[in-house]
Each structure stands twice: as structure tokens, then as C-alpha cells.
Design an enzyme around this catalytic site. Structure first.
Site, short mmCIF file in Angstrom:
data_model
loop_
_atom_site.label_atom_id
_atom_site.label_comp_id
_atom_site.label_asym_id
_atom_site.label_seq_id
_atom_site.Cartn_x
_atom_site.Cartn_y
_atom_site.Cartn_z
CE LYS A 103 0.46 -2.20 3.91
NZ LYS A 103 -0.07 -3.13 4.85
CG ASP A 199 -1.22 0.06 7.16
OD1 ASP A 199 -0.52 -0.41 6.25
OD2 ASP A 199 -2.34 -0.40 7.46
CE LYS A 203 -3.80 -1.39 4.91
NZ LYS A 203 -3.98 -1.97 6.24
N1 HSE Z 1 -0.43 -3.82 9.21
C1 HSE Z 1 -1.57 -3.95 8.37
C2 HSE Z 1 -2.81 -4.03 9.26
C3 HSE Z 1 -1.44 -5.17 7.53
O1 HSE Z 1 -2.67 -4.33 10.44
O2 HSE Z 1 -3.90 -3.79 8.78
C4 HSE Z 1 -2.46 -5.25 6.42
O3 HSE Z 1 -2.34 -4.19 5.54
#
Ligand code: HSE
Length: 435
Positions: A103, A199, A203
Site C-alpha cells: 500500500k 498505514d 490505504k
Molecule cells: N499492518 C496492516 C494491518 C497489515 O494491520 O492492517 C495489512 O495491511
């Protein structure tokens, strides 16, 4: 028909999961793809006992996979944005299709990668990059292509949701739960990406592009993590009928696109408020179909492999079609992306949960209400709790109606400058998610 040869780069949690799913379900996958799909080359710095690669070619130098003339599809599962970018661009330059779960790579360098892929007439598929095993890219890019999408909101980090759930339900310690998420292979190499919302912002950036037809603009995403959510806020929110969830929210408004990740109060009656553990859920509001909700595991070896393998099947099917007539990478044709601006966070509009500590003196409530009303902020509900210790201070908890963030910022500044208000005011955004 000749089998499709796959080269996997990276044999960690997702790499070994992908290898195992492809091997275990080979027969059904062949029936779906219309031709055999076989892993012929793995690039990994070390073996992974979770995957038996003894029967195939394994290279310690991962670049060998990209250079292998027999490989049709490179599956990039090493993560990061430096070597991964080099490998992906190298694979494209060598005329190979690419499948990735990365991502960060797509959110930050996707525009460049897609341009290179377009020129070469190859596919870059990234279903596993968002919400792990939920086929959300396909759902929005293809399933909702009739609609004008109004907003997308979701729990899109499994680790963060796992931590919030374990803390709330079992009173577990933050670091203890994080260590378990790492052991289970959920967390990023740098777990601050999970807990600080980076993160999720990667996304969300991808979701915004495919929902609204805008270029990828990760640098404009507003990001706030879960590390400051306190057990008392979780408790007060519950008393008011809400749960605190770490949401990614992107909304198309007349002025621009909201792109934000932050802890959010969501009414307990909403399905998304009841998404727990490592599960993810993404809700999309669209003009024709209305609200739709997609739910499933957001991380883990085989759930993520499920999306990776689905992309490999798509690539296998696309190998026989005209490159110009394939599904566009970002849902909209590359020359049809719009320049709608991303809004700065102070221009977004939302409701708020506020918690402040006030001196227990007559008139303090009226003073607070006056400041909020002068800022045109409506209070929807209010809770004045008894002091837990007799120190002359009381907690006051409020839920407001929707207001622009800059108005709230100004009101908070005024509130915090009052002698009767102790310390800073805790503010958590609240979304009705009812369209
Ligand atoms: N580290 C990410 C999460 C992994 O915990 O969602 C999946 O993208």
C-alpha cells in the site's frame, strides 16, 4: 494453453501465504483462470519454514526473479518503497505484469508506476494493498462503477482495531497487544505505521483515488493515531452510546475531497461500530445503490494471500485481452482524472465528542455553553460526571452537532483560555455514517 509463470519476491507472512494458497488450491484456481498458474521462481533472502519451496527455483538475490525471462507475473511482497519500487519498475520495464500488496508503494509512487505500466501495456494489480482479504478495490472500481460515490469510510488497519478491541474488552495493555499483533504477522515492519494511522492513510489514499477519480495524494492525507485514546474516553463514549474506532474517511464535497484518518466516535448501533479484532470493514455511500458495507479480515497470511491470488487470476485472464480495454488501474481512465483539491483538515465538517475538566463553580456550565454558542456550535448531548476525587474539578463530556473544524479549533482555543477550564480539551471527531 501455456501455464502462467509466477515469480514471488519476498517470502514473509504474505509471501508464504500466497505460495501455500496457490499450491493448495491449484486445481480450482486453474478452473477459474482458464489456464494453469504455477510458481516457478521465488526471490527471498532466507527460507521460510511456513512454505515448502524445495521443488522450485529460489534466488537469494531478488532481482534475479525480475530478470527471469520465463516469469510472466512478478508478485512483489517485500514491502517498503525503495527496493520494492525498483523491482516493480524493473519488472514493468521487462514487460512483466505485477501483483503487489504494497500500500505504501501504491499510495506514494502509484501514479508513476501506473504510467510506466500503461506505456508497457502490462497490469499492476493491488487488491491486497487495501483491507487485506476484503475485495474492496474490485467492489469499488468495478462493482460500483455505475455510481457517483459520495464517501467511503472504514476500519482499514487490522492491528489498530485489534489493539482497540483487546484494550476495551479485556483491559489489556497497549504494548502487550501490539506485541501479539506483531507475532501474528498483522503489524507493519514499523508498527508506528499501524498505531499512528500512516498505514490506514496509505490505504485511504488508494480508496479516494478509485472512488473519486483523482491522482494518488498521500502527502495531503490528515493522519491522527490511536495512541492518545484513553480508557476514560472509551468509557464515556460508551455511556453516550458510541464506540471509538480508528476510521479512514474520504468524502467528496463541493469544495474538495476530505482525506483523513483519526479516532472517531461511531454510534453503537452502526454495524461498523461492531467490527472487532483484526477484522476490517469499509462502508461506501453511493448515489444509486446507497450504503454498502464490506467486511473481512484486514491482515494475516492467507486472508491477504486470498487477494493476491485473486489478482494473479485476473492477470492470467487479462493476458489474452487488449491492454487498452482492461480495467483502468485507478478505476477512471488515466486521462480522465480530475484535479478536485484535497481539503485541509480545518475545512472538513464533522460532529465532535469533547471532554474537559472544569472547576466546580457556579456558572461554569453557562460559560462553556456561551462560548460554544458564540462559535455556532450546537450541543447534542451533555454529561456532567461527579468528580472521581474531591479536588473541586469535574469532568464534562459533550457531543456536538456538525461544524467546520476551524470553528471548533477557535472554540477550543477560547475554552482552554478560561480560568475555569483545567488543561486541554480532548476532542474526538464523531461520524453518523448515515448518509
Ligand atoms: N499492518 C496492516 C494491518 C497489515 O494491520 O492492517 C495489512 O495491511
Amino acid at each position: 494453453m501455456k501455464p502462467v509463470n509466477v515469480g514471488i519476491v519476498g517470502l514473509g507472512t504474505v509471501g508464504s501465504g500466497t505460495f501455500n494458497v496457490l499450491t493448495r488450491n491449484a486445481e480450482d484456481i486453474t478452473r477459474r483462470a482458464g489456464r494453469e498458474i504455477q510458481v516457478t521462481h521465488v526471490g527471498a533472502r532466507r527460507d521460510n519454514p511456513a512454505a515448502d519451496t524445495s521443488a522450485i527455483k529460489v534466488s537469494r538475490d531478488v532481482a534475479d526473479v525480475i530478470a527471469d525471462a520465463d516469469v510472466d507475473v512478478v508478485v512483489e511482497l517485500i514491502g517498503g518503497t525503495t527496493l520494492a519500487k525498483e523491482l516493480v519498475l524493473g519488472a514493468i520495464a521487462n514487460g512483466k505484469h505485477v501483483v503487489t500488496a504494497n500500500k505504501a508503494l501504491i499510495a506514494v509512487h502509484g501514479d508513476e508506476i501506473f504510467t510506466a505500466a500503461q506505456k508497457k501495456g502490462v497490469n499492476v494489480a493491488f487488491e491486497a494493498a487495501v483491507a487485506g482479504g476484503i475485495p474492496i478495490i474490485k467492489a469499488i472500481r468495478e462493482g460500483l462503477s455505475a455510481n457517483r460515490i459520495e464517501w467511503v469510510a472504514g476500519i482499514i488497519n487490522g492491528t489498530g482495531n485489534f489493539i482497540l478491541t483487546e484494550m476495551k474488552d479485556k483491559g489489556r495493555d497497549f504494548n502487550d497487544v501490539l506485541a501479539e499483533a506483531q507475532a501474528l504477522g498483522y503489524a507493519e515492519a514499523d508498527p508506528t505505521f499501524d498505531v499512528e494511522g500512516i498505514d490506514a492513510a496509505h490505504k485511504l489514499t488508494i480508496l479516494a483515488s478509485i472512488a473519486f477519480g483523482i491522482p494518488l495524494q498521500f502527502d495531503k492525507a490528515y493522519t491522527e493515531g490511536i495512541s492518545k485514546v484513553t480508557p476514560e474516553d472509551v468509557r464515556y463514549a460508551e455511556e453516550l452510546g458510541y464506540r471509538i474506532k480508528h476510521l479512514g474517511i474520504t468524502r467528496q464535497t463541493d469544495a474538495g475531497v476530505e482525506l483523513r484518518v483519526h479516532p472517531t466516535l461511531v454510534h453503537e448501533s452502526r454495524l461498523i461500530a461492531n467490527v472487532n479484532g483484526v477484522m476490517n470493514a469499509v462502508m461506501a455511500m453511493s448515489d444509486a445503490v446507497g450504503p454498502t458495507l464490506y467486511y473481512g479480515p484486514g491482515a494475516g497470511a492467507e486472508p491477504t494471500a486470498s487477494s493476491v491470488v485473486a489478482d494473479i487470476v485476473d492477470v492470467a485472464r487479462a493476458l489474452t485481452t487488449d491492454p487498452d480495454n482492461r480495467v483502468p488501474h485507478l478505476a477512471f481512465c488515466a486521462d480522465q482524472l480530475s484535479d478536485t483539491p484535497i481539503l485541509p483538515i480545518d475545512q472538513i465538517e464533522t460532529a465532535y465528542y469533547l471532554r474537559l475538566t472544569a472547576k466546580d463553580t457556579p456558572g461554569v456550565m453557562a460559560k462553556i455553553a456561551t462560548i460554544l454558542s458564540e462559535s455556532e456550535i450546537n450541543i447534542e448531548s451533555l454529561l456532567q460526571k461527579e468528580a472521581e476525587v474531591d479536588d473541586g474539578e469535574v469532568p464534562i463530556i459533550m457531543i456536538t452537532r456538525q461544524v467546520k473544524e476551524y470553528q471548533m479549533n477557535a472554540a477550543l482555543k477560547k475554552l482552554e483560555s478560561q480560568d475555569d477550564v483545567v488543561g486541554t480539551v480532548t476532542r474526538i471527531r464523531l461520524e453518523q455514517l448515515d448518509g
